[in-house]
Design a protein around this motif. Structure first.
Motif, PDB file in Angstrom:
ATOM      1  N   PHE A  62       9.515  24.684   7.525  1.00 50.25           N
ATOM      2  CA  PHE A  62      10.610  24.163   8.336  1.00 50.25           C
ATOM      3  C   PHE A  62      10.994  22.754   7.889  1.00 50.25           C
ATOM      4  CE2 PHE A  62      12.142  21.700  11.975  1.00 50.25           C
ATOM      5  CZ  PHE A  62      13.259  22.443  12.316  1.00 50.25           C
ATOM      6  N   PHE A  63      10.012  21.873   7.722  1.00 53.96           N
ATOM      7  CA  PHE A  63      10.312  20.481   7.383  1.00 53.96           C
ATOM      8  C   PHE A  63      10.705  20.292   5.926  1.00 53.96           C
ATOM      9  CE2 PHE A  63       8.148  19.884  11.413  1.00 53.96           C
ATOM     10  CZ  PHE A  63       9.074  19.072  12.043  1.00 53.96           C
ATOM     11  N   SER A  64      10.417  21.247   5.071  1.00 57.49           N
ATOM     12  CA  SER A  64      10.914  21.149   3.695  1.00 57.49           C
ATOM     13  C   SER A  64      12.426  21.370   3.658  1.00 57.49           C
ATOM     14  CB  SER A  64      10.210  22.151   2.782  1.00 57.49           C
ATOM     15  OG  SER A  64      10.602  23.481   3.076  1.00 57.49           O
ATOM     16  N   ASN A  65      12.964  22.047   4.666  1.00 57.90           N
ATOM     17  CA  ASN A  65      14.406  22.301   4.760  1.00 57.90           C
ATOM     18  C   ASN A  65      15.113  21.409   5.779  1.00 57.90           C
ATOM     19  OD1 ASN A  65      14.402  24.498   2.901  1.00 57.90           O
ATOM     20  ND2 ASN A  65      13.561  25.805   4.502  1.00 57.90           N
ATOM     21  N   ASN A  66      14.351  20.752   6.645  1.00 57.19           N
ATOM     22  CA  ASN A  66      14.930  19.960   7.740  1.00 57.19           C
ATOM     23  C   ASN A  66      14.216  18.615   7.828  1.00 57.19           C
ATOM     24  OD1 ASN A  66      16.700  22.112   9.082  1.00 57.19           O
ATOM     25  ND2 ASN A  66      14.711  23.109   8.930  1.00 57.19           N
ATOM     26  N   ASP A  67      14.830  17.618   7.252  1.00 59.52           N
ATOM     27  CA  ASP A  67      14.272  16.278   7.165  1.00 59.52           C
ATOM     28  C   ASP A  67      14.615  15.505   8.437  1.00 59.52           C
ATOM     29  OD1 ASP A  67      13.273  13.878   6.227  1.00 59.52           O
ATOM     30  OD2 ASP A  67      15.074  13.429   5.070  1.00 59.52           O
ATOM     31  N   VAL A  68      13.881  15.766   9.522  1.00 56.18           N
ATOM     32  CA  VAL A  68      14.232  15.164  10.806  1.00 56.18           C
ATOM     33  C   VAL A  68      13.046  14.378  11.367  1.00 56.18           C
ATOM     34  CG1 VAL A  68      13.661  17.252  12.106  1.00 56.18           C
ATOM     35  CG2 VAL A  68      15.191  15.579  13.103  1.00 56.18           C
ATOM     36  N   SER A  69      13.327  13.126  11.723  1.00 55.60           N
ATOM     37  CA  SER A  69      12.325  12.259  12.328  1.00 55.60           C
ATOM     38  C   SER A  69      12.372  12.473  13.840  1.00 55.60           C
ATOM     39  CB  SER A  69      12.633  10.802  11.978  1.00 55.60           C
ATOM     40  OG  SER A  69      11.693   9.950  12.570  1.00 55.60           O
ATOM     41  N   ALA A  70      11.276  13.007  14.392  1.00 55.93           N
ATOM     42  CA  ALA A  70      11.255  13.325  15.815  1.00 55.93           C
ATOM     43  C   ALA A  70       9.816  13.450  16.302  1.00 55.93           C
ATOM     44  CB  ALA A  70      11.982  14.650  16.069  1.00 55.93           C
ATOM     45  N   ILE A  71       9.665  13.354  17.601  1.00 57.75           N
ATOM     46  CA  ILE A  71       8.391  13.669  18.245  1.00 57.75           C
ATOM     47  C   ILE A  71       8.565  15.070  18.808  1.00 57.75           C
ATOM     48  CG2 ILE A  71       6.815  13.083  20.116  1.00 57.75           C
ATOM     49  CD1 ILE A  71       7.901  10.156  19.778  1.00 57.75           C
ATOM     50  N   ILE A  72       7.720  15.986  18.361  1.00 61.31           N
ATOM     51  CA  ILE A  72       7.886  17.400  18.707  1.00 61.31           C
ATOM     52  C   ILE A  72       6.618  17.909  19.389  1.00 61.31           C
ATOM     53  CG2 ILE A  72       8.306  19.714  17.796  1.00 61.31           C
ATOM     54  CD1 ILE A  72       9.737  18.277  15.419  1.00 61.31           C
ATOM     55  N   LYS A  73       6.815  18.525  20.547  1.00 61.28           N
ATOM     56  CA  LYS A  73       5.711  19.131  21.284  1.00 61.28           C
ATOM     57  C   LYS A  73       5.980  20.621  21.377  1.00 61.28           C
ATOM     58  CE  LYS A  73       4.936  14.943  23.848  1.00 61.28           C
ATOM     59  NZ  LYS A  73       5.134  14.247  25.097  1.00 61.28           N
TER      60      LYS A  73
END
Length: 103
Positions: A62-73
């Protein structure tokens, strides 16, 4: 209950909070908050133990395609990798579309 933590480098900030899914049989809930820390900080709480490597693989994809800085629970109740990917994409869409997320 198992708690897993992951961190992925990121440069794009999420626009708004997002909440998708429900904690129920075969599903999961994802909460995303914007973060300017330069990484995605992911916490997974799941009742299904022993799947650390699968979680890591799904999240890396997921993160290789979506470079998003977030706090995820993520609160999991036995979701399959396909459902995890779907819910992550849904949460990202809600968090990137601030107008929709505020409704």
């Amino acid at each position: 209950m198992e708690k897993l933590s992951f961190r992925f480098p990121a440069t794009q900030t999420l626009e708004s909070n997002a909440h998708v899914g429900v904690v129920g049989s075969g599903d999961l809930e994802i909460l995303m908050e914007p973060s300017e820390q330069g990484y995605a900080d992911v916490t997974v709480r799941t009742g299904t133990t022993g799947f650390n490597q699968i979680w890591k693989t799904v999240l890396e994809r997921f993160f290789s395609n979506n470079d998003v800085s977030a706090i995820i629970k993520i609160n999991d109740f036995g979701a399959t990798p396909g459902v995890v990917s779907l819910r992550l994409s849904q949460a990202l869409e809600v968090g990137r579309n601030a107008g929709y997320a505020k409704k």
